[in-house]
Design a protein around this motif. Structure first.
Motif, short mmCIF file in Angstrom:
data_model
loop_
_atom_site.label_atom_id
_atom_site.label_comp_id
_atom_site.label_asym_id
_atom_site.label_seq_id
_atom_site.Cartn_x
_atom_site.Cartn_y
_atom_site.Cartn_z
N LEU A 59 -13.06 5.29 10.62
CA LEU A 59 -12.31 4.56 11.63
C LEU A 59 -13.12 4.27 12.89
O LEU A 59 -12.76 3.38 13.67
CB LEU A 59 -11.05 5.35 12.01
CG LEU A 59 -9.95 5.43 10.95
CD1 LEU A 59 -8.88 6.41 11.38
CD2 LEU A 59 -9.35 4.06 10.67
N THR A 60 -14.21 4.99 13.09
CA THR A 60 -15.01 4.83 14.31
C THR A 60 -15.55 3.41 14.49
O THR A 60 -15.47 2.84 15.60
CB THR A 60 -16.16 5.85 14.34
OG1 THR A 60 -15.61 7.18 14.30
CG2 THR A 60 -17.00 5.70 15.59
N PRO A 61 -16.09 2.76 13.44
CA PRO A 61 -16.55 1.37 13.63
C PRO A 61 -15.43 0.42 14.05
O PRO A 61 -15.68 -0.56 14.76
CB PRO A 61 -17.09 0.99 12.24
CG PRO A 61 -17.46 2.29 11.61
CD PRO A 61 -16.44 3.27 12.10
N CYS A 62 -14.20 0.71 13.64
CA CYS A 62 -13.06 -0.13 14.05
C CYS A 62 -12.88 -0.06 15.57
O CYS A 62 -12.58 -1.07 16.21
CB CYS A 62 -11.78 0.33 13.35
SG CYS A 62 -11.82 0.18 11.57
N LEU A 63 -13.07 1.13 16.13
CA LEU A 63 -12.97 1.29 17.58
C LEU A 63 -14.06 0.51 18.29
O LEU A 63 -13.81 -0.16 19.31
CB LEU A 63 -13.04 2.77 17.94
CG LEU A 63 -12.88 3.12 19.42
CD1 LEU A 63 -11.51 2.70 19.92
CD2 LEU A 63 -13.10 4.62 19.64
N PHE A 64 -15.27 0.55 17.75
CA PHE A 64 -16.37 -0.20 18.34
C PHE A 64 -16.13 -1.71 18.25
O PHE A 64 -16.46 -2.46 19.18
CB PHE A 64 -17.69 0.16 17.66
CG PHE A 64 -18.16 1.56 17.98
CD1 PHE A 64 -17.90 2.14 19.20
CD2 PHE A 64 -18.88 2.29 17.05
CE1 PHE A 64 -18.33 3.43 19.50
CE2 PHE A 64 -19.33 3.57 17.33
CZ PHE A 64 -19.04 4.15 18.56
N LEU A 65 -15.58 -2.16 17.13
CA LEU A 65 -15.27 -3.59 16.99
C LEU A 65 -14.25 -4.02 18.03
O LEU A 65 -14.35 -5.12 18.60
CB LEU A 65 -14.75 -3.88 15.58
CG LEU A 65 -15.79 -3.94 14.47
CD1 LEU A 65 -15.12 -4.00 13.11
CD2 LEU A 65 -16.71 -5.15 14.66
N PHE A 66 -13.27 -3.20 18.28
CA PHE A 66 -12.29 -3.52 19.33
C PHE A 66 -12.96 -3.63 20.69
O PHE A 66 -12.74 -4.58 21.44
CB PHE A 66 -11.20 -2.44 19.37
CG PHE A 66 -10.49 -2.36 20.69
CD1 PHE A 66 -9.75 -3.44 21.17
CD2 PHE A 66 -10.56 -1.20 21.46
CE1 PHE A 66 -9.10 -3.36 22.41
CE2 PHE A 66 -9.93 -1.12 22.68
CZ PHE A 66 -9.20 -2.20 23.16
#
Length: 355
Positions: A59-66
């Motif tokens: 889920l960490t890359p999703c946070l970076f994409l946001f």
């Protein structure tokens, strides 16, 4: 030893020292234990702890994409609401008040399934439920899996170091674990499968349930707000998944006695009522430790309890068949009404009039 004394896998540094006091491991010992228990190549029975943290990693890359691609004030508000309120409240509704304490009952399995899957799956029920029974039985004592006196890391990494079930239970004790989980609807291993995998949960069924949950909610979020909303809320879920691991350290005063007269009414352990967790997740922690089986823990007028509002609404709709509410008991036992001033009658005798 009682069942709850041995139901969790003891860390290598142990629960107690030779004098029976809490072992306070060094940060190095805690971190070493953490990676030792995450290593699925050393022992495949580590699979559930590995999966729990792998979800956070994914889920960490999703946070970076946001943050770097889709950021906007609207999405920031959505991330805040989903991580702080929706996921927090759902954790209280499902994992805490239902799965662990059975504070209410569903009319049927359909409503249980709906409630279980109101958010994307982050915390495996097994890791939460069994260890939380031990937490209440041994709160702030040696053996409490997230004893705040052990320090921040002791609590933060407890889901790997202290919360997994023991791997050497006999069939009788394993069946007692099964009974603690039966009402949740989670399909559990046979005893033979437990000896192979070291868990109540089955690896294949667990992975399928995670994939279906994530797939369903990513599609819903995408249909509502495109990739921006989908990655934002999944990133927010990862943020919450890390943050929630800090709660019991804070909720038990960081290992200090921070209870306040008139605010905290349970004096059997170090739990405290905190405004922020209470408002966003209905987690008035000292109240909860006072009456753990209550479907409501926000007893006072200012104690907002979103989890209770959901349970009560479901009851009105007929989805919840019964619940336990200890508000009246709380007021009767802990909020003493101010007694009215007692007027003592005074007799005045008549005497001769004087000038």
């Amino acid at each position: 030893m009682t069942f709850l004394d041995k139901v969790l896998e003891q860390p290598s540094y142990g629960w107690r020292d030779s004098e029976g006091d809490l072992v306070r491991p060094t940060p190095k010992q805690i971190i070493t234990e953490f990676f030792h228990r995450l290593n699925i190549f050393r022992d495949k029975k580590n699979w559930l702890s590995f999966t729990s943290w792998m979800m956070i990693l994914v889920l960490t890359p999703c946070l970076f994409l946001f943050i770097f691609k889709f950021f906007s004030i609207k999405l920031l508000i959505a991330a805040f609401v989903y991580s702080m309120i929706v996921l927090g409240t759902h954790g209280t509704i499902w994992h805490h008040r239902y799965c662990t304490h059975r504070a209410y009952k569903f009319r049927n399995n359909f409503w249980r399934f709906v409630t279980q899957n109101l958010t994307i799956k982050i915390i495996p029920e097994e890791i939460y439920v069994i260890s939380h029974h031990v937490h209440h039985a041994k709160s702030d004592q040696p053996g409490d899996p997230y004893n705040a006196s052990g320090g921040f890391l002791y609590c933060f990494l407890a889901d790997v170091n202290h919360q997994p079930i023991a791997r050497n239970m006999d069939e009788k004790d394993y069946n007692r674990c099964v009974k603690l989980m039966k009402h949740t609807g989670v399909n559990v291993n046979t005893y033979a499968q437990y000896k192979k995998y070291g868990t109540l949960a089955n690896p294949l069924r667990t992975m399928v349930s995670i994939i279906l949950s994530w797939g369903f909610w990513f599609l819903v979020f995408f249909l509502i707000g495109g990739f921006g909303l989908a990655f934002t809320l999944f990133g927010a879920a990862g943020f919450w998944g890390v943050g929630v691991r800090t709660f019991n350290y804070e909720g038990h005063g960081k290992g200090e006695d921070k209870r306040r007269e008139g605010v905290d009414h349970n004096w059997e352990d170090m739990s405290v009522n905190q405004v922020w967790p209470g408002i966003v997740a209905g987690e008035w922690h000292n109240n909860h430790h006072l009456y753990p089986k209550s479907a409501r823990s926000g007893f006072k007028p200012h104690q907002v309890d979103l989890a209770w509002y959901y349970i009560k609404t479901m009851s009105v709709l007929g989805a919840v068949s019964e619940y336990t509410d200890h508000k009246k008991r709380f007021y009767a036992e802990h909020i003493r009404p101010v007694p009215a001033v007692e007027l003592i009658p005074v007799t005045v005798e008549a005497g001769p009039a004087t000038i």
